[in-house]
Design a protein around this motif. Structure first.
Motif, mmCIF file in Angstrom:
data_model
loop_
_atom_site.group_PDB
_atom_site.id
_atom_site.type_symbol
_atom_site.label_atom_id
_atom_site.label_comp_id
_atom_site.label_asym_id
_atom_site.label_seq_id
_atom_site.Cartn_x
_atom_site.Cartn_y
_atom_site.Cartn_z
ATOM 1 N N VAL A 90 42.837 46.346 29.427
ATOM 2 C CA VAL A 90 43.382 45.055 29.850
ATOM 3 C C VAL A 90 43.417 44.974 31.370
ATOM 4 O O VAL A 90 43.231 43.900 31.953
ATOM 5 N N GLY A 91 43.629 46.125 32.015
ATOM 6 C CA GLY A 91 43.610 46.163 33.473
ATOM 7 C C GLY A 91 44.927 45.734 34.080
ATOM 8 O O GLY A 91 45.814 46.551 34.324
ATOM 9 N N LEU A 92 45.083 44.443 34.310
ATOM 10 C CA LEU A 92 46.262 43.911 35.000
ATOM 11 C C LEU A 92 46.748 42.667 34.274
ATOM 12 O O LEU A 92 45.953 41.874 33.776
ATOM 13 N N ILE A 93 48.066 42.523 34.199
ATOM 14 C CA ILE A 93 48.671 41.308 33.639
ATOM 15 C C ILE A 93 49.506 40.651 34.725
ATOM 16 O O ILE A 93 50.363 41.297 35.336
ATOM 17 N N ARG A 113 40.439 38.120 35.090
ATOM 18 C CA ARG A 113 41.031 36.870 35.593
ATOM 19 C C ARG A 113 42.149 37.163 36.583
ATOM 20 O O ARG A 113 42.302 36.454 37.582
ATOM 21 N N ALA A 114 42.949 38.199 36.292
ATOM 22 C CA ALA A 114 44.037 38.566 37.201
ATOM 23 C C ALA A 114 43.470 39.056 38.527
ATOM 24 O O ALA A 114 44.009 38.757 39.608
ATOM 25 N N LEU A 115 42.370 39.812 38.480
ATOM 26 C CA LEU A 115 41.730 40.289 39.699
ATOM 27 C C LEU A 115 41.167 39.118 40.503
ATOM 28 O O LEU A 115 41.320 39.063 41.734
ATOM 29 N N GLU A 116 40.538 38.176 39.816
ATOM 30 C CA GLU A 116 40.008 36.993 40.498
ATOM 31 C C GLU A 116 41.130 36.175 41.121
ATOM 32 O O GLU A 116 40.995 35.655 42.237
ATOM 33 N N ASP A 117 42.249 36.058 40.405
ATOM 34 C CA ASP A 117 43.399 35.328 40.932
ATOM 35 C C ASP A 117 43.916 35.990 42.202
ATOM 36 O O ASP A 117 44.196 35.322 43.203
ATOM 37 N N TYR A 118 44.044 37.324 42.171
ATOM 38 C CA TYR A 118 44.484 38.058 43.356
ATOM 39 C C TYR A 118 43.479 37.892 44.488
ATOM 40 O O TYR A 118 43.858 37.704 45.656
ATOM 41 N N SER A 119 42.185 37.923 44.164
ATOM 42 C CA SER A 119 41.139 37.875 45.179
ATOM 43 C C SER A 119 41.169 36.572 45.968
ATOM 44 O O SER A 119 41.165 36.583 47.201
ATOM 45 N N TRP A 120 41.201 35.412 45.250
ATOM 46 C CA TRP A 120 41.158 34.160 45.995
ATOM 47 C C TRP A 120 42.459 33.898 46.745
ATOM 48 O O TRP A 120 42.452 33.346 47.852
ATOM 49 N N LYS A 121 43.570 34.326 46.157
ATOM 50 C CA LYS A 121 44.841 34.146 46.862
ATOM 51 C C LYS A 121 44.905 35.032 48.102
ATOM 52 O O LYS A 121 45.415 34.620 49.153
ATOM 53 N N ASN A 122 44.369 36.238 48.014
ATOM 54 C CA ASN A 122 44.337 37.124 49.166
ATOM 55 C C ASN A 122 43.451 36.544 50.267
ATOM 56 O O ASN A 122 43.787 36.611 51.459
ATOM 57 N N THR A 123 42.320 35.957 49.865
ATOM 58 C CA THR A 123 41.432 35.307 50.838
ATOM 59 C C THR A 123 42.142 34.160 51.535
ATOM 60 O O THR A 123 42.053 34.000 52.764
ATOM 61 N N TYR A 124 42.871 33.351 50.760
ATOM 62 C CA TYR A 124 43.609 32.227 51.334
ATOM 63 C C TYR A 124 44.680 32.720 52.303
ATOM 64 O O TYR A 124 44.848 32.168 53.400
ATOM 65 N N ILE A 125 45.404 33.744 51.896
ATOM 66 C CA ILE A 125 46.483 34.269 52.738
ATOM 67 C C ILE A 125 45.926 34.808 54.056
ATOM 68 O O ILE A 125 46.491 34.575 55.136
ATOM 69 N N LYS A 126 44.798 35.518 53.980
ATOM 70 C CA LYS A 126 44.189 36.037 55.213
ATOM 71 C C LYS A 126 43.745 34.903 56.126
ATOM 72 O O LYS A 126 43.935 34.972 57.347
#
Length: 400
Positions: A206-209, A230-243
């Motif tokens: 499952v990886g991450l919830i 999906r959780a990884l993708e969610d983290y990825s785009w939010k991290n990009t936005y935050i940076k």
């Protein structure tokens, strides 16, 4: 009856099958096979698999009793076919569904909150839990426990139990399934649930919830979440936005919330100051307009034509003058690039019904609008605006 291979082996990506029945309608073939790896659409809240049958795209997968009907575009001629599913989608749905079981189990263990309904969506999934509210701390605790379960890489088992043996199992929720044998999904002696969906073999897959949000829903709480890729993708785009926002505001990521709060508070102060300045400016404009009034029979007339004026500003000016002045008639015409507009109003002390005058003039010339006895406004063709202004002036003066 169609043998549902996906229940025994959800990792099987391709298989050959025999066509048992076929019906062609609306340029599509409705096919029943002796076995299938395609999961039917929205059975148990899980979307269908995508893929092909003999390289023909599968448009729909329908559960009809114990049979599975596959819909492909066109007329499928063959009686022996090759099935191939979109594996990336299948594994994604397996991650979401097993993630849902783990998350539901965590809510049940920590807060005795039963899952009432689930929906595995295309972008995110939801569970409705029997809990009237949920705090940030509670959500964090549930999320922490759920991810501890995934990191522990527990075995996920599926097996069938006779219905009369169900009371012996510590099921997380009651089941409405009427089959004689009930399929159980067990997370290694941690969670037991009746389920007909596809699942991973170990919780580590499952990886991450990640819980994204929650809201009140019919007296309970609807929780939105993503799992796995999906959780990884969610983290990825939010991290990009935050940076990106960090660079924009020249601030560290952990300081962004305070920085944005300060910016928002400053914006509120500036907007308040701006509103005050705008009010003062409009009052000044109103006083300047008053200098152009002309008195006739003890009534002041302020009649003016504007080119490309702001109708909203003019409306505020007219309303302010109505409040501060006595025996005042205001007649304004606005000539813009496309259409003419007008505002006609009077001070409260004058006994004249401008709405009646508006209807009288509308029978003489094409105008659109409305209002009250004290103020009317509307639009007219540019070519008739001069006449509109003159008619209102004439009708009002005839009464006063």
């Amino acid at each position: 009856m169609t043998y549902k291979v996906f229940l025994d082996n959800p990792y099987l990506k391709e298989i050959d099958a025999k066509v048992l029945k076929k019906e062609v309608k609306n340029n599509s073939s409705y096919i029943q096979l002796d076995k299938t790896i395609f999961y039917p659409n929205l059975v148990g809240g899980q979307p269908m698999d995508y893929g092909t049958i003999n390289n023909m795209e599968v448009l729909d997968v329908i559960k009809l009793g114990e049979d599975i009907i596959h819909v492909v575009r066109g007329d499928l001629k063959e009686t022996r076919v090759s099935l191939s599913i979109d594996w990336d989608r299948r594994f994604d749905l397996m991650q979401q569904h097993t993630g849902q079981h783990i998350l539901s189990s965590s809510f049940h263990r920590l807060y005795n909150a039963t899952t009432l309904a689930i929906h595995i969506g295309e972008e995110y999934s939801t569970i409705d839990i029997k809990k009237p509210s949920l705090t940030e701390d509670e959500a964090s605790q549930v999320e922490y426990l759920a991810n501890k379960v995934t990191q522990s890489n527990f075995k996920v088992k599926s097996y069938y139990v006779p219905k009369d043996q169900l009371p012996r199992l510590p099921l997380r929720r009651d089941t409405s399934i009427e089959d004689d044998d009930i399929r159980i999904i067990e997370v290694d002696n941690i969670d037991y649930a009746a389920c007909c969906g596809t699942h991973v073999s170990n919780t580590g897959e499952v990886g991450l919830i990640k819980i994204l949000n929650w809201e009140s829903y019919k007296g309970n709480t609807r929780v939105t979440f993503v799992s796995g890729s999906r959780a990884l993708e969610d983290y990825s785009w939010k991290n990009t936005y935050i940076k990106s926002i960090s660079r924009l505001l020249s601030s560290k990521d952990k300081d962004l919330l305070n920085k944005v709060n300060n910016l928002y508070n400053n914006k509120e102060i500036l907007e308040k100051e701006n509103r005050k300045l705008r009010e003062d400016l409009l009052n000044i404009k109103g006083q300047l307009l008053l200098k152009e009034r002309v008195q006739e029979r003890d009534v002041d007339y302020l009649i003016k034509k504007f080119h490309n004026a702001d109708i909203k500003e003019l409306h505020i000016i007219a309303a302010n003058l109505n409040k501060s002045q006595e025996k005042l008639i205001q007649i304004y015409g606005i000539f813009s690039n496309e259409i003419g507009q007008f505002i006609i109003c009077r001070s409260k002390d004058l006994n004249i019904n401008l709405k009646e005058i508006y209807y009288k003039i509308s029978n003489q010339i094409i105008i659109k609008g409305g209002g009250s006895p004290q103020m009317v406004q509307g639009t007219a063709a540019l070519s008739t605006m001069d006449k509109v202004v003159d008619l209102f002036e004439k009708e009002i003066k005839a009464i006063l």
